[in-house]
Design a protein around this motif. Structure first.
Motif, PDB file in Angstrom:
ATOM      1  N   ALA A  62     -12.133  90.229  68.224  1.00  0.00           N
ATOM      2  CA  ALA A  62     -11.802  90.066  66.811  1.00  0.00           C
ATOM      3  C   ALA A  62     -12.600  91.030  65.934  1.00  0.00           C
ATOM      4  O   ALA A  62     -12.093  91.540  64.936  1.00  0.00           O
ATOM      5  N   LEU A  63     -13.850  91.300  66.324  1.00  0.00           N
ATOM      6  CA  LEU A  63     -14.664  92.271  65.580  1.00  0.00           C
ATOM      7  C   LEU A  63     -14.034  93.659  65.623  1.00  0.00           C
ATOM      8  O   LEU A  63     -13.909  94.340  64.595  1.00  0.00           O
ATOM      9  N   LEU A  64     -13.632  94.074  66.810  1.00  0.00           N
ATOM     10  CA  LEU A  64     -13.021  95.399  66.949  1.00  0.00           C
ATOM     11  C   LEU A  64     -11.685  95.465  66.216  1.00  0.00           C
ATOM     12  O   LEU A  64     -11.362  96.479  65.581  1.00  0.00           O
ATOM     13  N   GLY A  65     -10.908  94.373  66.276  1.00  0.00           N
ATOM     14  CA  GLY A  65      -9.647  94.337  65.542  1.00  0.00           C
ATOM     15  C   GLY A  65      -9.858  94.413  64.047  1.00  0.00           C
ATOM     16  O   GLY A  65      -9.128  95.111  63.325  1.00  0.00           O
ATOM     17  N   SER A  66     -10.877  93.697  63.550  1.00  0.00           N
ATOM     18  CA  SER A  66     -11.194  93.740  62.119  1.00  0.00           C
ATOM     19  C   SER A  66     -11.613  95.140  61.702  1.00  0.00           C
ATOM     20  O   SER A  66     -11.258  95.612  60.613  1.00  0.00           O
ATOM     21  N   LEU A  67     -12.382  95.811  62.570  1.00  0.00           N
ATOM     22  CA  LEU A  67     -12.839  97.163  62.257  1.00  0.00           C
ATOM     23  C   LEU A  67     -11.660  98.110  62.056  1.00  0.00           C
ATOM     24  O   LEU A  67     -11.624  98.881  61.092  1.00  0.00           O
ATOM     25  N   VAL A  68     -10.693  98.045  62.960  1.00  0.00           N
ATOM     26  CA  VAL A  68      -9.524  98.928  62.859  1.00  0.00           C
ATOM     27  C   VAL A  68      -8.754  98.653  61.571  1.00  0.00           C
ATOM     28  O   VAL A  68      -8.391  99.584  60.827  1.00  0.00           O
ATOM     29  N   GLN A  69      -8.495  97.377  61.281  1.00  0.00           N
ATOM     30  CA  GLN A  69      -7.750  97.030  60.069  1.00  0.00           C
ATOM     31  C   GLN A  69      -8.514  97.423  58.812  1.00  0.00           C
ATOM     32  O   GLN A  69      -7.943  97.886  57.825  1.00  0.00           O
ATOM     33  N   TRP A  70      -9.829  97.228  58.835  1.00  0.00           N
ATOM     34  CA  TRP A  70     -10.674  97.532  57.684  1.00  0.00           C
ATOM     35  C   TRP A  70     -10.663  99.025  57.367  1.00  0.00           C
ATOM     36  O   TRP A  70     -10.509  99.431  56.203  1.00  0.00           O
ATOM     37  N   LEU A  71     -10.808  99.855  58.401  1.00  0.00           N
ATOM     38  CA  LEU A  71     -10.818 101.301  58.189  1.00  0.00           C
ATOM     39  C   LEU A  71      -9.502 101.783  57.571  1.00  0.00           C
ATOM     40  O   LEU A  71      -9.491 102.696  56.735  1.00  0.00           O
ATOM     41  N   ALA A  72      -8.412 101.142  57.973  1.00  0.00           N
ATOM     42  CA  ALA A  72      -7.104 101.553  57.451  1.00  0.00           C
ATOM     43  C   ALA A  72      -6.941 101.210  55.975  1.00  0.00           C
ATOM     44  O   ALA A  72      -6.145 101.851  55.272  1.00  0.00           O
ATOM     45  N   LYS A  73      -7.692 100.215  55.480  1.00  0.00           N
ATOM     46  CA  LYS A  73      -7.549  99.774  54.088  1.00  0.00           C
ATOM     47  C   LYS A  73      -8.463 100.516  53.119  1.00  0.00           C
ATOM     48  O   LYS A  73      -8.288 100.410  51.904  1.00  0.00           O
ATOM     49  N   LEU A  74      -9.439 101.249  53.624  1.00  0.00           N
ATOM     50  CA  LEU A  74     -10.435 101.857  52.740  1.00  0.00           C
ATOM     51  C   LEU A  74      -9.834 102.997  51.925  1.00  0.00           C
ATOM     52  O   LEU A  74      -9.227 103.916  52.486  1.00  0.00           O
ATOM     53  N   PRO A  75     -10.002 102.974  50.608  1.00  0.00           N
ATOM     54  CA  PRO A  75      -9.566 104.111  49.801  1.00  0.00           C
ATOM     55  C   PRO A  75     -10.493 105.306  50.036  1.00  0.00           C
ATOM     56  O   PRO A  75     -11.673 105.142  50.349  1.00  0.00           O
ATOM     57  N   ARG A  76      -9.974 106.502  49.862  1.00  0.00           N
ATOM     58  CA  ARG A  76     -10.764 107.692  50.166  1.00  0.00           C
ATOM     59  C   ARG A  76     -11.763 108.038  49.061  1.00  0.00           C
ATOM     60  O   ARG A  76     -12.860 108.505  49.344  1.00  0.00           O
ATOM     61  N   GLN A  77     -11.397 107.822  47.802  1.00  0.00           N
ATOM     62  CA  GLN A  77     -12.256 108.314  46.740  1.00  0.00           C
ATOM     63  C   GLN A  77     -12.341 107.336  45.569  1.00  0.00           C
ATOM     64  O   GLN A  77     -11.818 107.581  44.493  1.00  0.00           O
ATOM     65  N   PRO A  78     -13.037 106.200  45.742  1.00  0.00           N
ATOM     66  CA  PRO A  78     -13.278 105.328  44.594  1.00  0.00           C
ATOM     67  C   PRO A  78     -14.297 105.983  43.657  1.00  0.00           C
ATOM     68  O   PRO A  78     -14.952 106.976  44.023  1.00  0.00           O
ATOM     69  N   ALA A  79     -14.439 105.426  42.465  1.00  0.00           N
ATOM     70  CA  ALA A  79     -15.426 105.973  41.527  1.00  0.00           C
ATOM     71  C   ALA A  79     -16.848 105.659  41.983  1.00  0.00           C
ATOM     72  O   ALA A  79     -17.779 106.431  41.738  1.00  0.00           O
ATOM     73  N   ALA A  80     -17.025 104.506  42.638  1.00  0.00           N
ATOM     74  CA  ALA A  80     -18.316 104.076  43.172  1.00  0.00           C
ATOM     75  C   ALA A  80     -18.054 102.980  44.187  1.00  0.00           C
ATOM     76  O   ALA A  80     -16.940 102.446  44.282  1.00  0.00           O
ATOM     77  N   VAL A  81     -19.100 102.623  44.936  1.00  0.00           N
ATOM     78  CA  VAL A  81     -18.974 101.585  45.959  1.00  0.00           C
ATOM     79  C   VAL A  81     -20.127 100.602  45.804  1.00  0.00           C
ATOM     80  O   VAL A  81     -21.282 101.014  45.662  1.00  0.00           O
ATOM     81  N   ILE A  82     -19.807  99.305  45.815  1.00  0.00           N
ATOM     82  CA  ILE A  82     -20.814  98.255  45.907  1.00  0.00           C
ATOM     83  C   ILE A  82     -20.766  97.699  47.322  1.00  0.00           C
ATOM     84  O   ILE A  82     -19.720  97.230  47.776  1.00  0.00           O
ATOM     85  N   VAL A  83     -21.875  97.779  48.035  1.00  0.00           N
ATOM     86  CA  VAL A  83     -21.983  97.188  49.376  1.00  0.00           C
ATOM     87  C   VAL A  83     -22.730  95.875  49.227  1.00  0.00           C
ATOM     88  O   VAL A  83     -23.894  95.854  48.834  1.00  0.00           O
ATOM     89  N   GLN A  84     -22.051  94.759  49.515  1.00  0.00           N
ATOM     90  CA  GLN A  84     -22.666  93.445  49.352  1.00  0.00           C
ATOM     91  C   GLN A  84     -23.225  92.979  50.699  1.00  0.00           C
ATOM     92  O   GLN A  84     -22.484  92.607  51.586  1.00  0.00           O
ATOM     93  N   ARG A  85     -24.558  93.079  50.848  1.00  0.00           N
ATOM     94  CA  ARG A  85     -25.298  92.725  52.063  1.00  0.00           C
ATOM     95  C   ARG A  85     -25.055  93.734  53.191  1.00  0.00           C
ATOM     96  O   ARG A  85     -25.988  94.310  53.719  1.00  0.00           O
ATOM     97  N   GLU A  86     -23.832  93.907  53.588  1.00  0.00           N
ATOM     98  CA  GLU A  86     -23.434  94.916  54.568  1.00  0.00           C
ATOM     99  C   GLU A  86     -21.921  94.984  54.508  1.00  0.00           C
ATOM    100  O   GLU A  86     -21.259  94.048  54.088  1.00  0.00           O
ATOM    101  N   ALA A  87     -21.374  96.107  54.887  1.00  0.00           N
ATOM    102  CA  ALA A  87     -19.921  96.249  54.852  1.00  0.00           C
ATOM    103  C   ALA A  87     -19.333  95.850  56.198  1.00  0.00           C
ATOM    104  O   ALA A  87     -18.740  94.788  56.344  1.00  0.00           O
ATOM    105  N   ALA A  88     -19.535  96.680  57.203  1.00  0.00           N
ATOM    106  CA  ALA A  88     -19.032  96.358  58.535  1.00  0.00           C
ATOM    107  C   ALA A  88     -19.972  95.383  59.226  1.00  0.00           C
ATOM    108  O   ALA A  88     -21.190  95.503  59.141  1.00  0.00           O
ATOM    109  N   LEU A  89     -19.404  94.425  59.938  1.00  0.00           N
ATOM    110  CA  LEU A  89     -20.190  93.436  60.667  1.00  0.00           C
ATOM    111  C   LEU A  89     -20.594  93.912  62.056  1.00  0.00           C
ATOM    112  O   LEU A  89     -21.045  93.118  62.872  1.00  0.00           O
ATOM    113  N   ILE A  90     -20.413  95.184  62.316  1.00  0.00           N
ATOM    114  CA  ILE A  90     -20.766  95.700  63.632  1.00  0.00           C
ATOM    115  C   ILE A  90     -21.267  97.133  63.486  1.00  0.00           C
ATOM    116  O   ILE A  90     -20.719  97.934  62.725  1.00  0.00           O
ATOM    117  N   GLY A  91     -22.369  97.411  64.165  1.00  0.00           N
ATOM    118  CA  GLY A  91     -22.858  98.776  64.244  1.00  0.00           C
ATOM    119  C   GLY A  91     -23.644  99.273  63.048  1.00  0.00           C
ATOM    120  O   GLY A  91     -23.940  98.535  62.111  1.00  0.00           O
TER     121      GLY A  91
END
Length: 368
Positions: A62-91
């Motif tokens: 499930a972690l690896l599946g979430s990683l793949v789906q998450w990467l596909a949803k990320l926008p390329r160029q937001p104005a800024a990024v807030i990382v709350q605690r951590e973004a990816a739960l792996i690595g």
């Protein structure tokens, strides 16, 4: 409108740190021309699995599946990024570093997540250590343009890696969180609202509550413990936590309980439970640990207990005196409104994000 990406480990509405540290500021940010877009890492399936013991192969898949789906949803160029605690739960924080080379990154954290994983706090064993390498938080602190730390202890640690650190307490929206109505029951209700990972702290109160039950009539409301809490001689009502019912549950409580162990992990806690009790005008008895000692004014808005004898004494005083409960509850509400409310910090949050975005304030524009 500037679009700011919020990278969260879990679904925002199911994550207290996101609901109380990021989401309440959305209206003020929108008024300033800043829009928040949330992209959580964990799918609902992964989030359910992580709250179950063992099942490591399913969790890893499930972690690896979430990683793949998450990467596909990320926008390329937001104005800024807030990382709350951590973004990816792996690595390691690879994606966070990628964004950090292109746009401002703000790292927000409200726990001592830089400490090694304590088996007592995690049901995921070795998987937790794999998911969060020891140096991950240090790397996030170093790569960020700005850090929002939940208390002074966390801020002191963050300044080892980053000089742009702001102390931003966890707060509540006092317009939304109204004081509890007058009690409608003759039975006093002691209450604890938390999660499966913190329910173990209630164990230290078992003998105290059993002894008090021999002298006083009361019941104990427990919400979110994930398993039924039973204490000899005490009427216990166990409920699952539900976001839609959260403040209704607080309003059923006459005296709030906040036991916690005195360790380095506790020093990093931001005292949300004590803040929530106060916002609902509930007096509380809290362990004299960490920020509880700033949130609670001992003898005025609640009590700070150092040992079981003090827990018994302070709870007994509140159980005996309804007028004292009312006075302390009102004082607690005033304290939260003044020092731990969204209204108190929203101007600072807007200014901090504008600083990262290099957006001129309205005042500066008017002067120009």
């Amino acid at each position: 409108m500037h679009s700011v990406l919020c990278l969260t480990a879990y679904q925002p509405m199911l994550t207290a740190s996101v609901r109380y540290r990021i989401m309440p500021y959305a209206p003020a940010l929108a008024a300033a021309g800043i829009e928040l877009r949330y992209v959580p890492f964990a799918t609902p399936r992964l989030q359910r699995l992580l709250y179950q013991p063992k099942r490591y192969p399913q969790k890893m898949a499930a972690l690896l599946g979430s990683l793949v789906q998450w990467l596909a949803k990320l926008p390329r160029q937001p104005a800024a990024v807030i990382v709350q605690r951590e973004a990816a739960l792996i690595g390691a924080p690879v994606i966070e570093r990628w964004f950090g080379r292109r746009v401002p990154v703000i790292f927000d954290f409200d726990d001592a997540i830089f400490l090694p994983t304590d088996p007592k706090r995690s049901i995921n064993g070795w998987l937790s250590r794999l998911a969060r390498p020891t140096s991950k938080t240090d790397q996030l602190l170093s790569l960020s343009s700005m850090v929002w730390a939940g208390n002074a202890y966390l801020a002191d640690y963050a300044r080892r890696f980053n000089q742009h650190v702001h102390v931003i307490p966890t707060v509540v929206d006092c317009h939304q969180c109204q004081p509890r109505p007058a009690p409608n029951s003759q039975i006093c209700t002691l209450g604890w609202i938390g999660s499966h990972s913190t329910a173990r702290y209630l164990d230290q109160l078992r003998p105290v509550l059993s002894q008090l039950a021999e002298r006083y009539r009361f019941r104990l409301l427990v919400v979110g413990a994930a398993q039924a809490i039973e204490i000899a001689g005490v009427e216990c009502l166990n409920l699952d936590w539900q976001q839609a019912r959260e403040w209704h549950d607080f309003q059923q409580i006459d005296i709030g309980l906040y036991p916690i162990e005195a360790d380095l992990w506790a020093e990093g806690k931001c005292g949300l439970k004590a803040i929530q009790y106060g916002a609902a005008a509930i007096p509380s008895v809290c362990s004299a640990v960490g920020v509880n000692q700033q949130i609670i004014e001992h003898g005025q808005t609640g009590f700070l207990a150092n040992n079981t004898a003090e827990w018994a004494e302070y709870l007994g005083r509140l159980l005996e005196d309804g007028q004292l409960r009312q006075q302390m509850g009102q004082a607690a509400r005033q304290k939260i409104e003044a020092e731990y409310s969204v209204q108190r910090y929203q101007t600072k949050i807007v200014a901090a994000l504008k600083e990262c975005l290099c957006v001129e304030s309205a005042a500066s524009s008017a002067q120009a």
